[in-house]
Motif scaffolding. Sequence first.
Motif, mmCIF file in Angstrom:
data_model
loop_
_atom_site.group_PDB
_atom_site.id
_atom_site.type_symbol
_atom_site.label_atom_id
_atom_site.label_comp_id
_atom_site.label_asym_id
_atom_site.label_seq_id
_atom_site.Cartn_x
_atom_site.Cartn_y
_atom_site.Cartn_z
ATOM 1 N N LEU A 228 0.826 -1.209 0.000
ATOM 2 C CA LEU A 228 0.000 0.000 0.000
ATOM 3 C C LEU A 228 0.855 1.251 0.000
ATOM 4 N N ALA A 229 2.123 1.135 0.455
ATOM 5 C CA ALA A 229 2.978 2.311 0.510
ATOM 6 C C ALA A 229 3.728 2.571 -0.767
ATOM 7 N N GLY A 230 3.722 1.661 -1.678
ATOM 8 C CA GLY A 230 4.519 1.696 -2.903
ATOM 9 C C GLY A 230 4.416 2.889 -3.755
ATOM 10 N N ALA A 231 4.679 3.510 -4.571
ATOM 11 C CA ALA A 231 4.675 4.693 -5.426
ATOM 12 C C ALA A 231 3.709 5.748 -4.920
ATOM 13 N N GLU A 232 3.889 6.165 -3.706
ATOM 14 C CA GLU A 232 2.862 6.994 -3.089
ATOM 15 C C GLU A 232 3.185 8.476 -3.105
ATOM 16 N N THR A 233 4.449 8.860 -3.080
ATOM 17 C CA THR A 233 4.788 10.269 -2.966
ATOM 18 C C THR A 233 5.911 10.628 -3.931
ATOM 19 N N PRO A 234 5.997 11.919 -4.319
ATOM 20 C CA PRO A 234 7.121 12.339 -5.167
ATOM 21 C C PRO A 234 8.473 12.136 -4.502
ATOM 22 N N ALA A 235 8.500 12.154 -3.163
ATOM 23 C CA ALA A 235 9.765 11.994 -2.442
ATOM 24 C C ALA A 235 10.213 10.542 -2.365
ATOM 25 N N GLY A 236 9.388 9.628 -2.871
ATOM 26 C CA GLY A 236 9.765 8.225 -2.817
ATOM 27 C C GLY A 236 8.698 7.410 -2.130
ATOM 28 N N PRO A 237 8.956 6.118 -1.937
ATOM 29 C CA PRO A 237 7.952 5.248 -1.338
ATOM 30 C C PRO A 237 7.597 5.702 0.075
ATOM 31 N N ALA A 238 6.312 5.733 0.358
ATOM 32 C CA ALA A 238 5.865 6.124 1.690
ATOM 33 C C ALA A 238 6.041 4.982 2.683
ATOM 34 N N ARG A 239 6.076 5.337 3.941
ATOM 35 C CA ARG A 239 6.122 4.387 5.031
ATOM 36 C C ARG A 239 4.912 4.640 5.924
ATOM 37 N N VAL A 240 4.775 3.870 6.992
ATOM 38 C CA VAL A 240 3.604 3.988 7.864
ATOM 39 C C VAL A 240 4.063 4.234 9.293
ATOM 40 N N ILE A 241 3.521 5.284 9.908
ATOM 41 C CA ILE A 241 3.784 5.625 11.305
ATOM 42 C C ILE A 241 2.518 5.342 12.101
ATOM 43 N N ALA A 242 2.644 4.637 13.216
ATOM 44 C CA ALA A 242 1.555 4.461 14.172
ATOM 45 C C ALA A 242 1.895 5.267 15.412
ATOM 46 N N THR A 243 0.931 6.011 15.944
ATOM 47 C CA THR A 243 1.244 6.912 17.050
ATOM 48 C C THR A 243 0.042 7.091 17.973
ATOM 49 N N ALA A 244 0.330 7.479 19.215
ATOM 50 C CA ALA A 244 -0.697 7.789 20.207
ATOM 51 C C ALA A 244 -0.093 8.731 21.234
ATOM 52 N N ARG A 245 -0.974 9.376 21.966
ATOM 53 C CA ARG A 245 -0.514 10.227 23.074
ATOM 54 C C ARG A 245 0.063 9.352 24.182
ATOM 55 N N GLY A 246 1.161 9.800 24.794
ATOM 56 C CA GLY A 246 1.762 9.040 25.881
ATOM 57 C C GLY A 246 0.922 9.110 27.145
ATOM 58 N N ASP A 247 1.108 8.115 28.011
ATOM 59 C CA ASP A 247 0.326 8.102 29.252
ATOM 60 C C ASP A 247 1.157 7.650 30.453
ATOM 61 N N ASP A 248 2.498 7.691 30.330
ATOM 62 C CA ASP A 248 3.330 7.193 31.425
ATOM 63 C C ASP A 248 3.945 8.302 32.265
ATOM 64 N N GLY A 249 3.600 9.566 31.977
ATOM 65 C CA GLY A 249 4.141 10.686 32.732
ATOM 66 C C GLY A 249 5.530 11.107 32.320
ATOM 67 N N MET A 250 6.166 10.363 31.432
ATOM 68 C CA MET A 250 7.518 10.693 30.980
ATOM 69 C C MET A 250 7.549 11.093 29.515
ATOM 70 N N HIS A 251 6.672 10.510 28.711
ATOM 71 C CA HIS A 251 6.694 10.729 27.267
ATOM 72 C C HIS A 251 5.370 11.323 26.816
ATOM 73 N N ASP A 252 5.452 12.366 25.998
ATOM 74 C CA ASP A 252 4.247 13.019 25.503
ATOM 75 C C ASP A 252 3.578 12.231 24.391
ATOM 76 N N ILE A 253 4.376 11.585 23.544
ATOM 77 C CA ILE A 253 3.817 10.771 22.468
ATOM 78 C C ILE A 253 4.617 9.482 22.329
ATOM 79 N N VAL A 254 3.971 8.497 21.735
ATOM 80 C CA VAL A 254 4.565 7.193 21.461
ATOM 81 C C VAL A 254 4.353 6.907 19.984
ATOM 82 N N SER A 255 5.301 6.225 19.360
ATOM 83 C CA SER A 255 5.146 5.891 17.941
ATOM 84 C C SER A 255 5.877 4.602 17.614
ATOM 85 N N ARG A 256 5.520 4.041 16.448
ATOM 86 C CA ARG A 256 6.294 2.978 15.797
ATOM 87 C C ARG A 256 6.335 3.301 14.309
ATOM 88 N N TYR A 257 7.309 2.696 13.601
ATOM 89 C CA TYR A 257 7.560 3.085 12.209
ATOM 90 C C TYR A 257 7.832 1.846 11.367
#
Length: 275
Positions: free
Chosen positions: A172-201
């Motif tokens: 699904l990410a294949g020929a998606e943008t002029p800058a090259g193949p897109a990737r997928v980021i998953a993210t959420a607001r942090g809830d541990d008191g130390m980190h504002d956001i969490v992500s994976r790539y």
Amino acid sequence: MVRRVPFFHVDAFTSDLFAGNPAVVVPLEAWMPEARMRQMAAEHNVSETAFLVPEGPGQWHLRWFTPTTEVAICGHATLAAAFVLATEQGEPGPFRFRTLSGMLGVAREGERFVLDFPANPPRRLGGSQPGLAAALGAVPREVWKARDWICVFDSPETVRALFPDHGRIAALAGAETPAGPARVIATARGDDGMHDIVSRYFAAVVGIPEDPVTGAAHLQLLPLWAEKLGRNTLVCHQASVRGGTLWCTLAGDRVQIGGHAVLYARGEALLSDQA
């Protein structure tokens, strides 16, 4: 004749060995053939191998290769390059790197290195984007798009628990943008008191099923989360198996990304001129 080429294996965006994102840094006096750099990057088989050549006081030409392709921008290998220049070669900094994404800066602040990169604000997409949900195995609350797809979830637990289908993500990410193949980021607001956001790539389309800690992802995440949270300075955690922390500030159209690095190994590549 065998040419000895030094290299340094660095774990970036961490103070601990075997965490953060590994990069190999190869300082050169002059460029070697691109085919050889691609071979070395495939041999090292880390997210990125960075090659750099000096251009003058405080400035270098910098290129990054995954095991399969050259990329236009990379945060952790830039941090690793600055770390090697400072700690292994005695360069005082600040550092300026000419790259495919223009001039990029790195300044040293104590034990932390701070990248100065261009922001890449995303736009929100309408609709349910069923291909993304099927690839990730969970339905995001929101989907945004900059260079990459950004899937916002309700909790960091959902982000950590994702078990994506990397083949579907690459398709699904294949020929998606002029800058090259897109990737997928998953993210959420942090809830541990130390980190504002969490992500994976996820970036199987460029040979990296899951990138451990991704500076370039935060060029897209900071504009999104700064607006959502009403703050321009955020502590960010990338929740891969290795994990890493990034101290990020949105400053106009730039994102400043701070992080640590630690040296794992020094070595020499023994390269035949005939190979």
